[in-house]
Design a protein around this motif. Structure first.
Motif, short mmCIF file in Angstrom:
data_model
loop_
_atom_site.label_atom_id
_atom_site.label_comp_id
_atom_site.label_asym_id
_atom_site.label_seq_id
_atom_site.Cartn_x
_atom_site.Cartn_y
_atom_site.Cartn_z
N PHE A 88 1.23 5.27 -6.28
CA PHE A 88 -0.02 4.59 -6.59
C PHE A 88 0.00 3.89 -7.95
O PHE A 88 -0.92 3.13 -8.27
CB PHE A 88 -1.19 5.58 -6.56
N ARG A 89 1.01 4.15 -8.76
CA ARG A 89 1.06 3.55 -10.09
C ARG A 89 1.09 2.02 -10.03
O ARG A 89 0.62 1.34 -10.94
CB ARG A 89 2.30 4.04 -10.84
N ALA A 90 1.68 1.49 -8.95
CA ALA A 90 1.82 0.03 -8.86
C ALA A 90 0.54 -0.66 -8.41
O ALA A 90 0.47 -1.89 -8.42
CB ALA A 90 2.96 -0.31 -7.89
N ASN A 95 -7.49 -4.56 -3.40
CA ASN A 95 -6.74 -5.05 -2.24
C ASN A 95 -5.50 -4.21 -1.98
O ASN A 95 -5.06 -4.09 -0.83
CB ASN A 95 -6.35 -6.51 -2.44
N ASP A 96 -4.92 -3.63 -3.04
CA ASP A 96 -3.79 -2.73 -2.84
C ASP A 96 -4.23 -1.51 -2.05
O ASP A 96 -3.50 -0.99 -1.21
CB ASP A 96 -3.21 -2.30 -4.19
N GLY A 97 -5.45 -1.04 -2.32
CA GLY A 97 -5.98 0.10 -1.57
C GLY A 97 -6.20 -0.24 -0.12
O GLY A 97 -5.92 0.59 0.77
N ILE A 98 -6.69 -1.44 0.16
CA ILE A 98 -6.88 -1.85 1.55
C ILE A 98 -5.55 -1.89 2.28
O ILE A 98 -5.41 -1.40 3.42
CB ILE A 98 -7.58 -3.22 1.62
N ALA A 99 -4.54 -2.46 1.64
CA ALA A 99 -3.21 -2.54 2.26
C ALA A 99 -2.66 -1.14 2.50
O ALA A 99 -2.05 -0.87 3.54
CB ALA A 99 -2.27 -3.35 1.39
#
Length: 273
Positions: A88-90, A95-99
């Motif tokens: 999760f650091r990246a 939107n990263d959470g949705i992906a």
């Protein structure tokens, strides 16, 4: 490039291959065994492990011999302790959470959609993503004191997708899901709803798994496949169509074999056709 290599190449902040863990698939006659193998991290799932789980599900689905699938964590301390938090650091935006949730949905969905019955063997912890995977199985066996939950309100401060909340609510009921998510409770196997998990002493669990697999393997495979799919549909839609499933079952050679065997007072010989 194999499945594991592809997963490593796509993973953000990928660790050295030795730390990525593995998901092993072994097929012995009618039983497939999927092992989450990263015991030093309580089998926390990396992208590579998720991809290997999906590949194992595809292999099982393509097999005509497999009748039951057993999923188990290596090391005896955990089934799966969620997703590897380092990944999760990246994340830099919502939107990263949705992906991420979409990817997890596809992996959990591939397990849920398997057409043969699945058995989760929980020793220790089934947390977060591990809870989602165990919950997607048809049966759960657990050693005394095993813990289940999604304590994200106390740990990461993330959330679950609607699909995974719906899956949990369908099997556990909304009251317990609220306690798991809003209070970050981690109930023991002994505190879970009746029928959700069977508690087995550690020295007896292998024999119980083998017994359950043998019972499943002796049943009509098309009936099992159709029933699994109908249950999956009804969990998402109480008015789900069933004509295709009924047609498949009653049009099968196994149905006619079952009728003839019953009338002849002999055991049926199921062929899955």
């Amino acid at each position: 490039m194999n499945v594991a290599a592809k997963a490593e190449a796509a993973a953000p902040n990928a660790k050295p291959a030795a730390d990525q863990g593995r998901v092993h698939l072994a097929i012995d006659g009618p039983v497939a065994r999927i092992t989450f193998d990263r015991p030093a991290a309580r089998n926390a799932m990396t992208w590579r492990m998720y991809e290997e789980l999906a590949e194992a599900c595809r292999t099982v689905e393509a097999s005509r011999e497999v009748r039951a699938v057993v999923l188990r964590g290596a090391g005896g301390k955990a089934f799966v302790a969620g997703t590897d938090i380092d990944q999760f650091r990246a994340f830099s935006s919502g939107n990263d959470g949705i992906a991420y949730e979409e990817k997890v949905e596809s992996f959990v969905g591939s397990l849920e959609a398997l057409s043969v019955p699945t058995i989760a063997v929980v020793e220790g912890w089934a947390v977060g993503g591990g809870m989602a995977l165990a919950n997607a199985c048809d049966f759960r066996l657990a050693t005394p004191g095993a813990r289940f939950g999604v304590p994200i309100a106390r740990t990461l401060g993330n959330c679950l997708s609607a699909s995974n909340v719906q899956r949990l609510a369908a099997t556990l009921g909304l009251d317990l899901v609220r306690r798991m998510l809003l209070l970050a409770e981690m109930p023991k196997a002994e505190e879970m709803p009746a029928g959700y998990v069977s508690i087995v002493e550690p020295e007896e669990i292998d024999a119980r798994v083998d017994e359950l697999c043998a019972r499943i393997a002796g049943n009509a495979p098309i009936t099992l496949r159709v029933t699994k799919e109908l249950i999956r549909r009804l969990a998402h839609d109480p008015h789900a169509p069933d004509a295709d499933l009924v047609r498949l079952t009653y049009g099968s050679a196994d149905f006619h074999e079952g009728v003839e065997a019953f009338l002849a007072k002999r055991p049926p010989e199921w062929r899955g056709e």
